[in-house]
Write an enzyme that holds these catalytic residues in place. Structure first.
Site, short mmCIF file in Angstrom:
data_model
loop_
_atom_site.label_atom_id
_atom_site.label_comp_id
_atom_site.label_asym_id
_atom_site.label_seq_id
_atom_site.Cartn_x
_atom_site.Cartn_y
_atom_site.Cartn_z
N ASN A 1 0.85 -1.19 0.00
CA ASN A 1 0.00 0.00 0.00
C ASN A 1 0.88 1.24 0.00
O ASN A 1 1.93 1.26 0.63
CB ASN A 1 -0.91 0.03 1.23
CG ASN A 1 -1.95 1.14 1.09
OD1 ASN A 1 -2.86 1.03 0.27
ND2 ASN A 1 -1.78 2.22 1.84
N TYR B 1 0.46 10.38 3.99
CA TYR B 1 0.08 10.68 5.36
C TYR B 1 1.16 11.59 5.95
O TYR B 1 2.33 11.26 5.90
CB TYR B 1 0.00 9.41 6.21
CG TYR B 1 -0.62 8.21 5.51
CD1 TYR B 1 -2.00 8.10 5.34
CD2 TYR B 1 0.19 7.18 5.01
CE1 TYR B 1 -2.55 7.00 4.70
CE2 TYR B 1 -0.36 6.07 4.37
CZ TYR B 1 -1.73 5.99 4.22
OH TYR B 1 -2.27 4.90 3.58
N ARG B 2 0.74 12.71 6.52
CA ARG B 2 1.72 13.65 7.05
C ARG B 2 2.48 13.04 8.22
O ARG B 2 1.98 12.17 8.93
CB ARG B 2 1.03 14.93 7.49
CG ARG B 2 0.13 14.71 8.70
CD ARG B 2 -0.26 16.03 9.33
NE ARG B 2 -1.00 15.82 10.54
CZ ARG B 2 -2.32 16.03 10.66
NH1 ARG B 2 -3.02 16.46 9.65
NH2 ARG B 2 -2.89 15.81 11.82
N TRP C 1 -1.91 8.14 10.33
CA TRP C 1 -2.76 7.18 9.64
C TRP C 1 -4.18 7.33 10.16
O TRP C 1 -4.52 6.81 11.23
CB TRP C 1 -2.27 5.75 9.94
CG TRP C 1 -1.16 5.26 9.08
CD1 TRP C 1 -0.93 5.55 7.77
CD2 TRP C 1 -0.12 4.33 9.47
NE1 TRP C 1 0.17 4.86 7.32
CE2 TRP C 1 0.68 4.11 8.34
CE3 TRP C 1 0.19 3.66 10.66
CZ2 TRP C 1 1.78 3.25 8.36
CZ3 TRP C 1 1.28 2.81 10.68
CH2 TRP C 1 2.06 2.62 9.55
N GLU D 1 -1.05 1.09 -5.27
CA GLU D 1 -1.04 2.41 -5.90
C GLU D 1 0.06 2.52 -6.95
O GLU D 1 -0.08 3.27 -7.93
CB GLU D 1 -0.86 3.50 -4.84
CG GLU D 1 -2.12 3.87 -4.04
CD GLU D 1 -2.47 2.89 -2.92
OE1 GLU D 1 -1.71 1.91 -2.70
OE2 GLU D 1 -3.52 3.09 -2.28
N ASP E 1 -4.91 22.09 9.19
CA ASP E 1 -5.27 21.03 8.25
C ASP E 1 -5.97 21.53 7.00
O ASP E 1 -6.30 22.70 6.89
CB ASP E 1 -6.12 19.99 8.98
CG ASP E 1 -5.64 18.58 8.71
OD1 ASP E 1 -5.44 18.25 7.53
OD2 ASP E 1 -5.47 17.82 9.67
C1 LIG Z 1 -1.38 16.69 0.87
C2 LIG Z 1 -2.17 15.55 1.44
C3 LIG Z 1 -1.99 15.19 2.76
C4 LIG Z 1 -2.69 14.14 3.32
N1 LIG Z 1 -2.48 13.82 4.63
C5 LIG Z 1 -3.11 12.75 5.15
C6 LIG Z 1 -2.84 12.35 6.49
O1 LIG Z 1 -2.06 12.98 7.20
N2 LIG Z 1 -3.47 11.25 6.97
C7 LIG Z 1 -4.36 10.53 6.20
O2 LIG Z 1 -4.88 9.53 6.68
N3 LIG Z 1 -4.64 10.90 4.93
C8 LIG Z 1 -4.03 11.99 4.40
N4 LIG Z 1 -4.29 12.36 3.11
C9 LIG Z 1 -5.28 11.60 2.32
C10 LIG Z 1 -4.71 10.26 1.88
O3 LIG Z 1 -3.49 10.42 1.23
C11 LIG Z 1 -5.68 9.55 0.94
O4 LIG Z 1 -6.88 9.29 1.67
C12 LIG Z 1 -5.13 8.24 0.38
O5 LIG Z 1 -6.13 7.60 -0.37
C13 LIG Z 1 -4.66 7.32 1.47
O6 LIG Z 1 -4.17 6.14 0.90
P1 LIG Z 1 -4.81 4.76 1.32
O7 LIG Z 1 -6.22 4.78 0.79
O8 LIG Z 1 -3.96 3.74 0.65
O9 LIG Z 1 -4.76 4.70 2.80
C14 LIG Z 1 -3.60 13.42 2.53
C15 LIG Z 1 -3.78 13.77 1.20
C16 LIG Z 1 -3.08 14.83 0.65
C17 LIG Z 1 -3.30 15.18 -0.79
MN LIG Z 2 -4.44 2.13 -0.65
#
Ligand SMILES: Cc1cc2nc3c(=O)[nH]c(=O)nc-3n(C[C@H](O)[C@H](O)[C@H](O)COP(=O)(O)O)c2cc1C
Ligand SMILES: [Mn+2]
Length: 504
Positions: A170, A174-175, A188, A231, A280
């Protein structure tokens, strides 16, 4: 024009296209960069490469995604819907009829096969390797974005994990709050795949965070794919080139060979820290909450690595266009499940989870309510707070037009649905975190089959008269500006994708 292969060719492309400004003045990653970028983004300005961030010897790239044009350049397309069309082509594959169809089908299958990541032996991402005591996150120009932020945050990583049960990769964005020289928090959120991988582990999970990738791969880290889909495969498919991977130096994970920087390490299941506050993308500070701690065992990088960053905050910020890309690219997948959907729009001001406007080909009584429930049951769209449903002829990207139908067609007693369900992790409005009210507004035309009086006809000029006035426009001697020639109806101005302007 193929999408750029790595961050460097992307920067070069941006420079050639007049889309990048190098800032040589010393600028502080503590707040100052944010103020500069916020003004630049809101003015539709260029990507910025800060050559001299205060306290670091690594340049900082920001606002690479800040306009629709740069998103199109990143994907190598004329419009974002072309990316969607490529996916739709594969999603809608039918058994081939005849030879031509078979050859076309094979090409499509090959494009899928070619999207699998490729493992290579060496990559520039590992030109320099720091391990143990040599790991120093303080060397990177990590931004403290907003005055109330708890610390500096790494904001644009592609975080890689493997599901401990299936081994499936995966990648998510995530920041990561920097805690000290070799640890960060890992944000997460509850609905995300990275968190599910972490929850599935007994003790320790290995993690790698790649920074500074080609723009398509960076984008895919933010894409809401189903959990079992890698991804990096989507990245390979959209690039038309597989993503190349090398083995991690200290973890059993493959990492992008072309990354500028990779942070390798692990997370122990039971070790949590207070993460936040953080300004945020909702436009508010997220308060401190417990999140896992990421121990960095190695930092690998290119010899002259560039550090990528993004600032989120009150919309519109740079992430608006990452979200818009997702809206466009995922439309075919949404339509696969709910074929009566014609189009949808997630307004930037609704920070993507607050509002979804959807147009449908209405076929039976109660159809709009069926579609609301479908949205509330569909992947990450399930977190949508308010769904507005309009008829197929309504342009969902034109908020004034949508507002017109919400006003005109809605009897609140009959057409407004209030229900409940899961809400975004970051939504501060519900009484209980993660769960609360949902609003559905049915702004479609109704009729006697839905228990109403006969529905009136909408006013439209006849084609004949429109054509007549088009033909004679010059004759009337009414000045028209460049955009509104020949008496064409004035283009409405709203925050819309350029494709929305094709109507009329
Ligand atoms: C700039 C940016 C920052 C993000 N920060 C977070 C974060 O800190 N935590 C989080 O859970 N998702 C965050 N997201 C959203 C996730 O990247 C997004 O939901 C992604 O689909 C997560 O991947 P996953 O579905 O494989 O978990 C962020 C998205 C962007 C564009
Ligand atoms: Mn995913």
């Amino acid at each position: 024009m193929a999408p750029p292969a790595d961050l460097r060719s992307w920067i070069a492309l941006l420079e050639r296209e007049g889309e990048l400004v190098r800032v040589s003045a010393e600028v502080d990653p503590h707040l100052e960069v944010t103020e500069i970028v916020d003004r630049t983004v809101k003015a539709g300005g260029p990507a910025l490469l800060f050559d001299n961030p205060k306290g670091s010897s690594y340049p900082l790239l920001i606002n690479q995604f800040g306009t629709e044009r740069r998103m199109r350049l990143a994907f190598g397309v004329d419009q974002l819907d072309d990316v969607a069309a490529k996916l739709e082509d594969v999603l809608e594959m039918q058994p081939p009829q005849g030879l031509v169809d078979k050859v076309r089908g094979l090409k499509k299958l090959k494009s899928i096969a070619d999207s699998l990541p490729q493992t290579v032996r060496h990559g520039p991402a590992q030109e320099v390797v720091f391990t143990g005591d040599d790991v120093d996150l303080g060397a990177l120009p990590v931004q403290t974005c907003w005055p109330g932020d708890a610390a500096p945050f790494i904001t644009l990583p592609a975080v890689i994990t493997k599901d401990p049960r299936t081994g499936t990769r995966n990648v998510g964005m995530y920041r990561m709050q920097v805690l000290d020289g070799n640890t960060t928090a890992m944000h997460w959120q509850i609905h995300k795949d990275g968190r599910a991988d972490y929850l599935a582990t007994d003790g320790r999970i290995e993690v790698a965070a790649a920074l500074g990738l080609d723009p398509v791969t960076t984008y895919t880290a933010s894409a809401p794919l189903p959990k079992h889909i890698d991804e990096l495969m989507l990245a390979g498919f959209l690039r038309g080139e597989p993503v190349q991977l090398v083995k991690g130096k200290t973890v059993d994970l493959d990492v992008p060979a072309d990354a500028e920087i990779v942070l390798e390490g692990y997370i122990d299941k039971d070790e949590l820290t207070a993460e936040g506050p953080f300004g945020d993308h909702t436009g508010f500070y997220t308060p401190a909450e417990p999140f896992p701690v990421f121990h960095v065992t190695a930092v690998t990088m290119r010899a002259d690595a560039i550090y990528p960053s993004i600032v989120v905050g009150k919309p519109p910020a740079e992430d608006a266009w990452l979200g818009k890309a997702t809206e466009r690219i995922f439309l075919p997948a949404v339509k696969m499940t709910v074929p009566e959907i014609v189009d949808y729009d997630l307004p930037v001001a609704g920070v993507f989870h607050n509002c979804c406007i959807v147009s449908i080909r209405k076929a039976f009584p109660g159809h709009a309510k069926k579609v609301m429930h479908a949205i509330w049951g569909l992947g990450m769209l399930s977190l949508t707070k308010a769904v507005v449903v309009v008829d197929e002829h309504v342009n969902v990207h034109d908020y004034e037009e949508v507002f017109f139908y919400v006003g005109a067609n809605v009897d609140p007693g009959r057409d407004v649905l209030i229900t409940e369900g899961p809400l975004d992790h970051l939504d501060h409005s519900p009484t209980h975190q993660f769960f609360g009210g949902k609003l559905g507004i049915d702004a479609t035309a109704k009729g006697p089959d839905e228990g109403t009086r006969p529905w009136p006809e909408e006013i439209e000029m006849s084609d004949e008269i429109r054509e007549l006035v088009d033909r004679r426009w010059e004759e009337y001697g009414i000045a028209a500006d460049g955009e509104e020639q020949n008496g064409a109806r004035p283009r409405k101005r709203a925050f819309t994708l350029s494709r929305a302007k094709r109507r009329d």
